[in-house]
Design a protein around this motif. Structure first.
Motif, mmCIF file in Angstrom:
data_model
loop_
_atom_site.group_PDB
_atom_site.id
_atom_site.type_symbol
_atom_site.label_atom_id
_atom_site.label_comp_id
_atom_site.label_asym_id
_atom_site.label_seq_id
_atom_site.Cartn_x
_atom_site.Cartn_y
_atom_site.Cartn_z
ATOM 1 N N UNK A 35 0.837 -1.196 0.000
ATOM 2 C CA UNK A 35 0.000 0.000 0.000
ATOM 3 C C UNK A 35 0.875 1.251 0.000
ATOM 4 N N UNK A 36 0.330 2.371 -0.455
ATOM 5 C CA UNK A 36 1.126 3.614 -0.422
ATOM 6 C C UNK A 36 1.437 4.024 1.009
ATOM 7 N N UNK A 37 2.573 4.658 1.190
ATOM 8 C CA UNK A 37 2.888 5.241 2.498
ATOM 9 C C UNK A 37 2.994 6.749 2.346
ATOM 10 N N UNK A 38 2.660 7.442 3.389
ATOM 11 C CA UNK A 38 2.618 8.904 3.378
ATOM 12 C C UNK A 38 3.363 9.432 4.584
ATOM 13 N N UNK A 39 4.275 10.359 4.366
ATOM 14 C CA UNK A 39 5.057 10.955 5.444
ATOM 15 C C UNK A 39 4.979 12.476 5.345
ATOM 16 N N UNK A 40 5.167 13.115 6.474
ATOM 17 C CA UNK A 40 5.158 14.578 6.517
ATOM 18 C C UNK A 40 6.435 15.072 7.184
ATOM 19 N N UNK A 41 6.920 16.214 6.696
ATOM 20 C CA UNK A 41 8.133 16.806 7.279
ATOM 21 C C UNK A 41 7.959 18.324 7.328
ATOM 22 N N UNK A 42 8.257 18.897 8.476
ATOM 23 C CA UNK A 42 8.176 20.355 8.656
ATOM 24 C C UNK A 42 9.498 20.861 9.208
ATOM 25 N N UNK A 43 9.983 21.972 8.665
ATOM 26 C CA UNK A 43 11.227 22.524 9.216
ATOM 27 C C UNK A 43 11.184 24.055 9.160
ATOM 28 N N UNK A 44 12.029 24.662 9.980
ATOM 29 C CA UNK A 44 12.185 26.118 10.052
ATOM 30 C C UNK A 44 13.668 26.415 9.956
ATOM 31 N N UNK A 45 14.047 27.318 9.035
ATOM 32 C CA UNK A 45 15.467 27.638 8.821
ATOM 33 C C UNK A 45 15.637 29.161 8.816
ATOM 34 N N UNK A 46 16.646 29.645 9.537
ATOM 35 C CA UNK A 46 17.023 31.067 9.490
ATOM 36 C C UNK A 46 18.530 31.115 9.298
ATOM 37 N N UNK A 47 18.980 31.895 8.311
ATOM 38 C CA UNK A 47 20.409 31.961 8.063
ATOM 39 C C UNK A 47 20.790 33.345 7.513
ATOM 40 N N UNK A 48 22.069 33.640 7.656
ATOM 41 C CA UNK A 48 22.632 34.894 7.147
ATOM 42 C C UNK A 48 23.722 34.572 6.137
ATOM 43 N N UNK A 49 23.881 35.464 5.159
ATOM 44 C CA UNK A 49 24.920 35.239 4.167
ATOM 45 C C UNK A 49 25.139 36.487 3.327
ATOM 46 N N UNK A 50 26.177 36.443 2.542
ATOM 47 C CA UNK A 50 26.465 37.552 1.618
ATOM 48 C C UNK A 50 27.188 36.999 0.416
ATOM 49 N N UNK A 51 27.074 37.686 -0.678
ATOM 50 C CA UNK A 51 27.786 37.306 -1.895
ATOM 51 C C UNK A 51 28.696 38.479 -2.308
ATOM 52 N N UNK A 52 29.596 38.863 -1.406
ATOM 53 C CA UNK A 52 30.510 39.968 -1.675
ATOM 54 C C UNK A 52 29.889 41.331 -1.435
ATOM 55 N N UNK A 53 28.656 41.383 -0.922
ATOM 56 C CA UNK A 53 27.981 42.651 -0.682
ATOM 57 C C UNK A 53 27.439 42.689 0.739
ATOM 58 N N UNK A 54 26.397 43.445 0.947
ATOM 59 C CA UNK A 54 25.828 43.530 2.296
ATOM 60 C C UNK A 54 25.309 42.162 2.770
ATOM 61 N N UNK A 55 25.350 41.970 4.069
ATOM 62 C CA UNK A 55 24.829 40.737 4.670
ATOM 63 C C UNK A 55 23.306 40.760 4.605
ATOM 64 N N UNK A 56 22.746 39.654 4.213
ATOM 65 C CA UNK A 56 21.281 39.569 4.204
ATOM 66 C C UNK A 56 20.848 38.372 5.064
ATOM 67 N N UNK A 57 19.626 38.450 5.520
ATOM 68 C CA UNK A 57 19.038 37.412 6.387
ATOM 69 C C UNK A 57 17.900 36.727 5.634
ATOM 70 N N UNK A 58 17.924 35.370 5.677
ATOM 71 C CA UNK A 58 16.905 34.593 4.957
ATOM 72 C C UNK A 58 16.178 33.702 5.954
ATOM 73 N N UNK A 59 14.838 33.757 5.960
ATOM 74 C CA UNK A 59 14.011 32.948 6.857
ATOM 75 C C UNK A 59 13.085 32.080 6.009
ATOM 76 N N UNK A 60 13.003 30.772 6.375
ATOM 77 C CA UNK A 60 12.168 29.856 5.592
ATOM 78 C C UNK A 60 11.328 28.979 6.532
#
Length: 506
Positions: free
Chosen positions: A111-136
């Motif tokens: 029979x088919x199986x079904x799973x669920x996954x939830x996550x929260x991510x917050x991170x900071x980074x830059x690509x040679x410019x100002x630092x930015x914050x990303x929330x997911x």
């Protein structure tokens, strides 16, 4: 291509898998189809059967209620208590629970199986410019379903069901084994009490004779040798009685251990009715009907061995299917909320669905070896089944021989008791009037005592042979509450009737 086309194709694929998985693989079902093995038994019983009156036409009846027809409440109480306390019954019950869990797993595999996954991510980074914050913030549902192309999952279900049946039969066998063990212990105690009565009567007779000989010796009418011999005989009788009491005490301890009841309760139940203290339980007679092969398949151990053969046969298909391609359908839906540098959240979502085909190419012969190992296990199971049947035939034939032999010897043994008693009384009378000697009296006494013990032993052997025949014939066990299988593990789906080929006079 229209957007709905992949969904329609997926639904079609799922429907085909459902239709194909109901009775086997979508393409084919590999592995051997199971056929019940032949039962290696003669067309009829070789040993003579007991001459049982067939009242009311001898209607066939099950042996499940056999213990109740003993009409012995003490025995019924001990049997019920032992069923609750037996470690072997509890272990067999737990193995049924394990098999039932395996059955659930085998069904779920298709029979088919079904799973669920939830996550929260917050991170900071830059690509040679100002630092930015990303929330997911992300949650997702994943599902997968293996399509049974070659019947491996179907064979797995078949094997799991056979295992559940086998362990249910083993549970029935454990219950019967416990009932027989308790019944034999109870029978041993009653037989022991009968021997106590014989020993007590003999000891009293020896004491009375010793007193008379001692009085006669004091006045010079009996020689000192006769006095010494009579006193030795009285002491020997007391020693024999004390020894027999010790055997009965050990029998009580055995019943306490088997039933889990307190020793005080066991003693009270054994001795509450003095008239039954040395009375052996009377077994309800029955005849074995039908051909031996059919009767033997009612035995739980034989039925369990046959189900193990079926499980081993299905396992061949399970291993064989691993050598073929495997198709699975998987998909997921993943909505995501995300924000950069504290800006407003925005929603993004992805989904995917598609088949995955796994092709076994090279495994250095492992899968082929696994199939051969499964075939070897099948041959071993089939051999074990044949050996179990041969043992069952032997047990039935042995029980019939024991029963026939005991019933044939009992009339002669009882006649011998009457003769030895008459001889002892005559010899004792001659000695009392001075025409005999004490050595002859004691020899005659021993002969009469041995004859009485032989009759008691044969009566015990007769009942024990009936109990052995009951078990060998595949008898079942039920509580005196009328509901032996109420709440029994696996009773609803895997229990099979026991001893359906017996005739029992009503």
């Amino acid at each position: 291509m229209p957007a709905a086309e992949p969904g329609r194709r997926a639904a079609l694929l799922l429907g085909m898998a459902l239709l194909g998985g109901c009775g086997g693989g979508l393409i084919t079902t590999v592995g051997p189809d199971y056929g019940e093995p032949a039962v290696p038994a003669a067309p009829r019983w070789q040993a003579p059967q007991p001459d049982v009156p067939r009242a009311h036409g001898g209607d066939p009846a099950s042996l499940k209620r056999w213990w109740d027809r003993f009409d012995d409440r003490v025995l019924a109480r001990f049997l019920a208590a032992a069923q609750r306390e037996s470690a072997s019954v509890a272990e067999a019950r737990s193995r049924i629970d394990e098999a039932r869990a395996g059955m659930v797993g085998a069904i779920a595999a298709g029979l088919p199986n079904l799973n669920s996954q939830t996550d929260f991510v917050r991170q900071e980074g830059s690509f040679g410019g100002p630092v930015f914050e990303w929330t997911r913030y992300q949650t997702g549902l994943q599902s997968s379903w293996e399509i049974d192309l070659f019947g491996g999952i179907a064979r797995q279900r078949e094997a799991a069901l056979s295992q559940l049946d086998a362990r249910t039969d083993a549970w029935h066998d454990a219950r019967v084994a416990v009932a027989v063990e308790v019944a034999n212990a109870y029978l041993g105690y009653r037989h022991c009490q009968a021997l106590v009565n014989i020993a007590a009567a003999d000891a009293a007779s020896r004491r009375a004779s010793a007193r008379l000989v001692e009085v006669a010796g004091q006045v010079g009418l009996r020689a000192p040798a006769d006095v010494a011999l009579s006193q030795a005989s009285a002491a020997d009788g007391q020693e024999l009685l004390a020894r027999q009491h010790g055997v009965c005490e050990r029998a009580v301890k055995s019943l306490v251990a088997l039933t889990g009841l307190g020793e005080a309760e066991v003693r009270h139940r054994l001795t509450a009715q003095p008239g039954q203290l040395a009375r052996l339980p009377e077994p309800p007679p029955f005849r074995l009907g039908g051909i031996p092969a059919r009767a033997l398949m009612q035995r739980p151990d034989v039925a369990a061995a046959e189900r193990q053969v079926a499980e081993a046969s299905a396992s061949i298909g399970v291993e064989e299917a691993k050598r073929y391609p495997r198709l699975s359908l998987s998909g997921n839906v993943t909505p995501t909320l995300q924000s950069i540098n504290g800006a407003a959240l925005y929603l993004a979502h992805t989904w995917q669905i598609g088949p995955t085909l796994t092709l076994p190419i090279f495994d250095a012969g492992k899968r082929a070896a696994d199939v051969e190992a499964a075939r070897a296990r099948y041959e071993a199971s089939a051999s074990k089944f044949r050996a179990t049947v041969r043992t069952a035939v032997k047990e039935v034939e042995d029980a019939l021989v024991r029963l026939h032999n005991a019933e044939e010897r009992l009339p002669e043994a009882r006649a011998a008791v009457r003769g030895y008693r008459d001889n002892f009384r005559a010899t004792d009378q001659l000695y009392r009037i001075g025409l005999g000697n004490l050595i002859d009296v004691e020899a005659s006494r021993r002969q009469a005592l041995n004859a009485e013990r032989t009759v008691a032993d044969l009566e015990q052997e007769r009942v024990s042979a009936w109990i052995a025949l009951y078990r060998a014939a595949g008898g079942g066990w039920e509580d005196s509450d009328n509901h032996a299988l109420a709440g029994a593990p696996g009773a609803g789906e895997a229990a099979r009737p026991a001893a359906g080929t017996t005739e029992n006079p009503s």
